[in-house]
Motif scaffolding. Structure first.
Motif, PDB file in Angstrom:
ATOM      1  N   THR A 140      -0.421 -20.505  10.739  1.00 48.49           N
ATOM      2  CA  THR A 140       0.171 -19.381  11.674  1.00 48.49           C
ATOM      3  C   THR A 140       0.681 -18.512  10.690  1.00 48.49           C
ATOM      4  O   THR A 140       0.440 -17.301  10.848  1.00 48.49           O
ATOM      5  CB  THR A 140       1.025 -19.980  12.852  1.00 48.49           C
ATOM      6  N   VAL A 141       1.556 -18.798  10.020  1.00 48.70           N
ATOM      7  CA  VAL A 141       2.566 -17.919   9.146  1.00 48.70           C
ATOM      8  C   VAL A 141       1.461 -17.236   8.000  1.00 48.70           C
ATOM      9  O   VAL A 141       1.478 -16.058   7.845  1.00 48.70           O
ATOM     10  CB  VAL A 141       3.483 -18.559   8.206  1.00 48.70           C
ATOM     11  N   LEU A 142       0.603 -18.085   7.436  1.00 48.21           N
ATOM     12  CA  LEU A 142      -0.354 -17.466   6.692  1.00 48.21           C
ATOM     13  C   LEU A 142      -1.060 -16.408   7.400  1.00 48.21           C
ATOM     14  O   LEU A 142      -1.527 -15.351   6.758  1.00 48.21           O
ATOM     15  CB  LEU A 142      -1.158 -18.866   5.889  1.00 48.21           C
ATOM     16  N   HIS A 143      -1.672 -16.853   8.406  1.00 45.18           N
ATOM     17  CA  HIS A 143      -2.692 -15.744   9.276  1.00 45.18           C
ATOM     18  C   HIS A 143      -1.873 -14.648   9.650  1.00 45.18           C
ATOM     19  O   HIS A 143      -2.500 -13.744   9.370  1.00 45.18           O
ATOM     20  CB  HIS A 143      -3.043 -16.787  10.578  1.00 45.18           C
ATOM     21  N   ASN A 144      -0.663 -14.791   9.918  1.00 40.67           N
ATOM     22  CA  ASN A 144       0.050 -13.439  10.160  1.00 40.67           C
ATOM     23  C   ASN A 144       0.497 -12.478   8.818  1.00 40.67           C
ATOM     24  O   ASN A 144       0.590 -11.333   9.066  1.00 40.67           O
ATOM     25  CB  ASN A 144       1.469 -13.813  10.893  1.00 40.67           C
ATOM     26  N   LEU A 145       0.876 -13.457   8.002  1.00 40.58           N
ATOM     27  CA  LEU A 145       1.038 -12.737   6.683  1.00 40.58           C
ATOM     28  C   LEU A 145      -0.240 -11.819   6.157  1.00 40.58           C
ATOM     29  O   LEU A 145      -0.041 -10.561   5.845  1.00 40.58           O
ATOM     30  CB  LEU A 145       1.402 -13.747   5.450  1.00 40.58           C
ATOM     31  N   VAL A 146      -1.413 -12.470   6.298  1.00 39.87           N
ATOM     32  CA  VAL A 146      -2.556 -11.446   5.675  1.00 39.87           C
ATOM     33  C   VAL A 146      -2.911 -10.440   6.675  1.00 39.87           C
ATOM     34  O   VAL A 146      -3.646  -9.432   6.282  1.00 39.87           O
ATOM     35  CB  VAL A 146      -3.591 -12.483   5.420  1.00 39.87           C
ATOM     36  N   ARG A 147      -2.267 -10.573   7.956  1.00 40.47           N
ATOM     37  CA  ARG A 147      -2.536  -9.605   8.881  1.00 40.47           C
ATOM     38  C   ARG A 147      -1.623  -8.485   8.932  1.00 40.47           C
ATOM     39  O   ARG A 147      -1.508  -7.427   9.607  1.00 40.47           O
ATOM     40  CB  ARG A 147      -2.632  -9.951  10.484  1.00 40.47           C
ATOM     41  N   GLY A 148      -0.555  -8.531   8.000  1.00 43.59           N
ATOM     42  CA  GLY A 148       0.428  -7.544   7.888  1.00 43.59           C
ATOM     43  C   GLY A 148       1.500  -7.579   8.737  1.00 43.59           C
ATOM     44  O   GLY A 148       2.272  -6.535   9.227  1.00 43.59           O
ATOM     45  N   SER A 149       1.882  -8.722   9.199  1.00 43.53           N
ATOM     46  CA  SER A 149       3.041  -8.990  10.213  1.00 43.53           C
ATOM     47  C   SER A 149       4.473  -8.938   9.799  1.00 43.53           C
ATOM     48  O   SER A 149       4.516  -9.061   8.634  1.00 43.53           O
ATOM     49  CB  SER A 149       3.020 -10.445  10.863  1.00 43.53           C
ATOM     50  N   GLY A 150       5.097  -8.410  10.393  1.00 48.66           N
ATOM     51  CA  GLY A 150       6.681  -8.406  10.107  1.00 48.66           C
ATOM     52  C   GLY A 150       7.370  -9.800  10.112  1.00 48.66           C
ATOM     53  O   GLY A 150       6.681 -10.759  10.365  1.00 48.66           O
ATOM     54  N   ILE A 151       8.513  -9.790  10.428  1.00 50.15           N
ATOM     55  CA  ILE A 151       9.527 -10.898  10.364  1.00 50.15           C
ATOM     56  C   ILE A 151       9.186 -11.762  11.522  1.00 50.15           C
ATOM     57  O   ILE A 151       9.121 -12.916  11.355  1.00 50.15           O
ATOM     58  CB  ILE A 151      11.094 -10.632  10.387  1.00 50.15           C
ATOM     59  N   LYS A 152       9.007 -11.282  12.711  1.00 50.67           N
ATOM     60  CA  LYS A 152       8.607 -11.843  13.736  1.00 50.67           C
ATOM     61  C   LYS A 152       7.442 -12.681  13.751  1.00 50.67           C
ATOM     62  O   LYS A 152       7.568 -13.846  13.975  1.00 50.67           O
ATOM     63  CB  LYS A 152       8.469 -10.960  14.800  1.00 50.67           C
ATOM     64  N   GLY A 153       6.337 -12.146  13.289  1.00 46.48           N
ATOM     65  CA  GLY A 153       5.035 -12.859  12.961  1.00 46.48           C
ATOM     66  C   GLY A 153       5.093 -13.929  11.862  1.00 46.48           C
ATOM     67  O   GLY A 153       4.514 -15.084  11.916  1.00 46.48           O
ATOM     68  N   LEU A 154       6.092 -13.699  10.841  1.00 45.09           N
ATOM     69  CA  LEU A 154       6.101 -14.854   9.773  1.00 45.09           C
ATOM     70  C   LEU A 154       7.070 -15.802  10.127  1.00 45.09           C
ATOM     71  O   LEU A 154       7.276 -16.689   9.444  1.00 45.09           O
ATOM     72  CB  LEU A 154       6.832 -14.029   8.405  1.00 45.09           C
ATOM     73  N   SER A 155       7.776 -15.620  11.143  1.00 46.82           N
ATOM     74  CA  SER A 155       8.519 -16.710  11.907  1.00 46.82           C
ATOM     75  C   SER A 155       7.932 -17.875  12.458  1.00 46.82           C
ATOM     76  O   SER A 155       8.408 -18.739  12.737  1.00 46.82           O
ATOM     77  CB  SER A 155       9.665 -16.257  12.741  1.00 46.82           C
ATOM     78  N   GLY A 156       6.572 -17.665  12.695  1.00 51.15           N
ATOM     79  CA  GLY A 156       5.626 -18.650  13.286  1.00 51.15           C
ATOM     80  C   GLY A 156       5.980 -19.072  14.614  1.00 51.15           C
ATOM     81  O   GLY A 156       6.402 -18.078  15.761  1.00 51.15           O
ATOM     82  N   MET A 157       5.682 -20.277  15.064  1.00 50.88           N
ATOM     83  CA  MET A 157       5.998 -20.686  16.501  1.00 50.88           C
ATOM     84  C   MET A 157       7.082 -21.369  16.645  1.00 50.88           C
ATOM     85  O   MET A 157       7.690 -21.897  15.660  1.00 50.88           O
ATOM     86  CB  MET A 157       4.714 -21.680  16.870  1.00 50.88           C
ATOM     87  N   GLU A 158       7.826 -21.166  18.010  1.00 49.62           N
ATOM     88  CA  GLU A 158       9.145 -21.767  18.228  1.00 49.62           C
ATOM     89  C   GLU A 158       8.835 -23.213  18.760  1.00 49.62           C
ATOM     90  O   GLU A 158       7.670 -23.673  19.464  1.00 49.62           O
ATOM     91  CB  GLU A 158       9.601 -20.981  18.933  1.00 49.62           C
TER      92      GLU A 158
END
Length: 355
Positions: A148-166
């Protein structure tokens, strides 16, 4: 499933994060795959000692034909052998994807969680005071978190996306986030527990599958603990996200000038931005996100681009306008940022004529 170090660690994770408490009702999604079968076995082993009620729901997405029918039958028999109440729900993911213009993967995910929530509410109503809190347990594990973190990273997510699932969000709980995929597979093999394989998980046209089958294995060649390190970084970033949200919330609470209806019936809020402009861009972005929440607009379809455009707006000369998602608009006038939900989006031509 035998109680050992692995199951003890999962139980401690559940207790530490208060995912399940005494008297709860837990509805878990069972696909028949290794992750959900492992979660079923773990929760089944805990339900007596932790005193909660366990239910299972299987979503048939209307794809994969006989293979999907096999998965449903397997899941039903597995729950039946363990005396776990089971329900199968059929949806039409291909039709929904076509209707909404979504990928099949996204359509299936949306429908799946809609089923989970519908069934959760039904259980809560049926059980009443017998189980006042009904939660939805899903089988995401540490490798899923890394993906999830890698997927959001390559999509250009910010801190929220890079914090993954809770571990817990609303009624959704993820008891396996501290467990590696290899641990799950090894435990199932050691105890001779059977499961089925969803063939679509092997198809690399889906971005997540490509990360799972190609990217993450390569990272593990560099460092065998890659998934663990990525998951721990996600935890750190989640704390950072909480900190910046609190900072932004405090700023908005201090400076929010008005919350009112403008003459045309649109909701409008205003905030001074001179002090805000002295803050780092990241903080300004969080403040703008907090303002959007105050207006009552969901952040789902917002991206970094929208917030950067708002940032450019407040650094301009003033008397400027910006159209935003969900019929929102932003104006910069008299050193204030004004956000408004409009009855309709005004075109540039109409704005000039109205001016």
């Amino acid at each position: 499933m035998k109680n050992d170090k692995i199951t003890l660690e999962i139980k401690n994770y559940i207790l530490r994060n208060r995912l399940i408490e005494k008297g709860d009702c837990v509805l878990m999604g069972i696909s028949g795959g290794p992750d959900s079968v492992f979660l079923l076995e773990v929760l089944n082993g805990f339900r007596e000692s932790m005193d909660f009620r366990l239910f299972a729901v299987h979503v048939h997405h209307g794809i994969r034909g006989e293979e999907a029918d096999r998965d449903e039958k397997f899941s039903q028999e597995l729950c039946g052998e363990r005396d776990i109440p089971f329900k199968a729900v059929h949806v039409d993911a291909p039709e929904y994807a076509k209707e909404k213009g979504l990928s099949l993967e996204e359509a299936a995910r949306i429908l799946r969680y809609e089923v989970f929530e519908t069934e959760r509410k039904g259980l809560e109503e049926r059980l009443g005071s017998e189980a006042p809190n009904c939660r939805i347990a899903v089988a995401h594990h540490m490798d899923d978190q890394a993906e999830t973190v890698l997927h959001n990273l390559v999509r250009g997510s910010g801190i929220k996306g890079l914090s993954g699932m809770e571990a817990k969000r609303g009624f959704i709980i993820r008891p396996l986030l501290s467990v590696k995929r290899e641990t799950i597979l090894r435990k199932l093999q050691d105890e001779g527990i059977h499961y089925v394989i969803d063939s679509t998980n092997l198809e690399t046209q889906y971005t997540r599958n490509r990360i799972r089958s190609s990217v993450l294995p390569e990272l593990k060649k560099i460092n065998t603990e890659a998934a663990s390190h990525i998951a721990k970084t996600a935890d750190i970033l989640r704390e950072a996200d909480d900190f910046f949200r609190k900072l932004a919330s405090d700023y908005v609470d201090r400076f929010l000038k008005t919350t009112s209806d403008s003459g045309d019936g649109a909701r409008e809020i205003s905030i001074p931005v001179e002090e805000l402009k002295s803050y780092p861009e990241l903080v300004r972005q969080y403040v703008m996100m907090e303002l959007v929440r105050h207006v009552g607009t969901p952040l789902k379809d917002w991206s970094t681009v929208h917030f950067r455009d708002m940032d450019k707006l407040i650094h301009g000369k003033g008397n400027a306008h910006l159209d935003l998602p969900y019929r929102m608009s932003a104006d910069y006038r008299k050193k204030h940022l004004i956000l408004k939900i409009n009855q309709e989006i005004l075109s540039i031509k109409r704005r000039k004529n109205n001016g």
